[in-house]
Design a protein around this motif. Sequence first.
Motif, PDB file in Angstrom:
ATOM      1  N   LYS A 225     -14.941  -2.543   7.885  1.00  0.00           N
ATOM      2  CA  LYS A 225     -14.494  -3.005   6.628  1.00  0.00           C
ATOM      3  C   LYS A 225     -14.772  -2.191   5.607  1.00  0.00           C
ATOM      4  O   LYS A 225     -13.740  -1.861   4.602  1.00  0.00           O
ATOM      5  N   ILE A 226     -15.927  -1.326   5.370  1.00  0.00           N
ATOM      6  CA  ILE A 226     -15.968  -0.206   4.433  1.00  0.00           C
ATOM      7  C   ILE A 226     -14.969   0.629   4.362  1.00  0.00           C
ATOM      8  O   ILE A 226     -14.509   1.355   3.216  1.00  0.00           O
ATOM      9  N   SER A 227     -14.599   1.305   5.607  1.00  0.00           N
ATOM     10  CA  SER A 227     -13.768   2.250   5.815  1.00  0.00           C
ATOM     11  C   SER A 227     -12.518   1.856   5.364  1.00  0.00           C
ATOM     12  O   SER A 227     -11.595   2.706   4.756  1.00  0.00           O
ATOM     13  N   LEU A 228     -11.907   0.620   5.491  1.00  0.00           N
ATOM     14  CA  LEU A 228     -10.629   0.041   5.105  1.00  0.00           C
ATOM     15  C   LEU A 228     -10.665  -0.004   3.515  1.00  0.00           C
ATOM     16  O   LEU A 228      -9.635   0.309   3.005  1.00  0.00           O
ATOM     17  N   ILE A 229     -11.688  -0.542   3.135  1.00  0.00           N
ATOM     18  CA  ILE A 229     -11.901  -0.540   1.541  1.00  0.00           C
ATOM     19  C   ILE A 229     -11.701   0.843   1.035  1.00  0.00           C
ATOM     20  O   ILE A 229     -10.998   0.921  -0.313  1.00  0.00           O
ATOM     21  N   VAL A 230     -12.526   1.922   1.333  1.00  0.00           N
ATOM     22  CA  VAL A 230     -12.314   3.335   0.829  1.00  0.00           C
ATOM     23  C   VAL A 230     -11.046   3.635   0.902  1.00  0.00           C
ATOM     24  O   VAL A 230     -10.211   4.331   0.037  1.00  0.00           O
ATOM     25  N   MET A 231     -10.383   3.122   2.108  1.00  0.00           N
ATOM     26  CA  MET A 231      -8.769   3.906   2.353  1.00  0.00           C
ATOM     27  C   MET A 231      -7.724   3.108   1.380  1.00  0.00           C
ATOM     28  O   MET A 231      -7.110   3.908   1.017  1.00  0.00           O
ATOM     29  N   PHE A 232      -7.987   1.833   1.141  1.00  0.00           N
ATOM     30  CA  PHE A 232      -6.943   1.320   0.381  1.00  0.00           C
ATOM     31  C   PHE A 232      -7.454   1.106  -1.076  1.00  0.00           C
ATOM     32  O   PHE A 232      -6.590   0.558  -1.885  1.00  0.00           O
ATOM     33  N   SER A 233      -8.413   1.365  -1.597  1.00  0.00           N
ATOM     34  CA  SER A 233      -8.961   1.357  -2.892  1.00  0.00           C
ATOM     35  C   SER A 233      -8.020   2.035  -3.971  1.00  0.00           C
ATOM     36  O   SER A 233      -8.135   1.718  -5.020  1.00  0.00           O
ATOM     37  N   LEU A 242      -5.568  -4.357  -4.942  1.00  0.00           N
ATOM     38  CA  LEU A 242      -5.566  -5.861  -4.275  1.00  0.00           C
ATOM     39  C   LEU A 242      -5.752  -5.810  -2.975  1.00  0.00           C
ATOM     40  O   LEU A 242      -6.517  -6.800  -2.372  1.00  0.00           O
ATOM     41  N   ILE A 243      -5.393  -4.782  -2.013  1.00  0.00           N
ATOM     42  CA  ILE A 243      -5.537  -4.828  -0.761  1.00  0.00           C
ATOM     43  C   ILE A 243      -7.149  -4.501  -0.256  1.00  0.00           C
ATOM     44  O   ILE A 243      -7.406  -5.476   0.466  1.00  0.00           O
ATOM     45  N   SER A 244      -7.574  -3.779  -0.899  1.00  0.00           N
ATOM     46  CA  SER A 244      -8.989  -3.545  -0.677  1.00  0.00           C
ATOM     47  C   SER A 244      -9.901  -4.827  -1.246  1.00  0.00           C
ATOM     48  O   SER A 244     -11.030  -5.187  -0.460  1.00  0.00           O
ATOM     49  N   LEU A 245      -9.508  -5.402  -2.136  1.00  0.00           N
ATOM     50  CA  LEU A 245     -10.092  -6.555  -2.804  1.00  0.00           C
ATOM     51  C   LEU A 245     -10.158  -7.862  -1.688  1.00  0.00           C
ATOM     52  O   LEU A 245     -10.970  -8.484  -1.522  1.00  0.00           O
ATOM     53  N   ALA A 246      -8.900  -7.798  -1.252  1.00  0.00           N
ATOM     54  CA  ALA A 246      -8.554  -8.946  -0.240  1.00  0.00           C
ATOM     55  C   ALA A 246      -9.382  -8.509   1.056  1.00  0.00           C
ATOM     56  O   ALA A 246     -10.005  -9.562   1.543  1.00  0.00           O
ATOM     57  N   ILE A 247      -9.656  -7.322   1.502  1.00  0.00           N
ATOM     58  CA  ILE A 247     -10.273  -7.304   2.719  1.00  0.00           C
ATOM     59  C   ILE A 247     -11.833  -7.330   2.663  1.00  0.00           C
ATOM     60  O   ILE A 247     -12.453  -7.975   3.439  1.00  0.00           O
ATOM     61  N   GLY A 248     -12.362  -7.012   1.468  1.00  0.00           N
ATOM     62  CA  GLY A 248     -13.666  -7.181   1.245  1.00  0.00           C
ATOM     63  C   GLY A 248     -14.112  -8.783   0.959  1.00  0.00           C
ATOM     64  O   GLY A 248     -15.078  -9.178   1.520  1.00  0.00           O
TER      65      GLY A 248
END
Length: 280
Positions: A225-233, A242-248
Amino acid sequence: MNLTKREEVLWEELQDWRQSLLEYEATDLENSYDKWVDKTFALLPESLQIQFFEKLDGWLFHLNSLLRGTQLQNEASDRILNAAKAMNPNIDSFADMREMPISQLTYLAEQQAARHRLYSLFQGGMAGSGRALLVSSDFIAMLVINMRAVQLTAMSFGYDVQSPSGLLETLKVFNAAIMPERMKMFGWEDLMEDLQKADEQFYFDIHERITDQTWVDEPLKQLLKISLIVMFSKKTISGIPLISLAIGAGVNYQTTRKVTDFALKFYQYKHLLDKNGDLV
């Protein structure tokens, strides 16, 4: 069976849910993942594995213990007891709550569950902003939110979480709740065995480990999850990621939903079993 009609229906629902855990079939991907985890841990000396999980058990127990004495926990405790008193003026303590109808106890527990799901949603949204401090503290924050949710679920059913045995029980419920679905039946059956032991001191008569390599599954999910947040933030829409917010927010919400659903079922089961020990 000294249960009301509503309680009999709930008991059957819990039995069906328990059966669904036993009948869960792991996918090929899940089986491959389990083999990879087993091989990875097999590379470590057994003594090191034992030491690691013993320290993890101790750390989780102490974290769980610290939560019970916080001001937030005391305020939540008062809210639960006051809500119970509003339903039944004869309620003076948490122990008295065990005489309340299970529908009312379930309502109190579901209020706590809904509250903590919102906490997780908010926490996930903050972590989803991609800010280093919020991202790095997300895992600990989620541990606190979900451990607290289990404790308050137990209190909603009138159970003591202040005693060492009560604390350990809530920790074991939390641990079973975050297990992957294919492993959850083992956590549930372990809790069922505990309920059959009349002497609460059994927790300290025999040293037993709570966590094992199945516990690694949740941290790995959080890492993904953190990896995806960093990727899309860095990918923003009108300046908002918006994408990283939705993932988190989404992952955190689903995690707490999983934990609170499991905790609710366990304490419903325990309540019914305490009410009529002939059920099992």
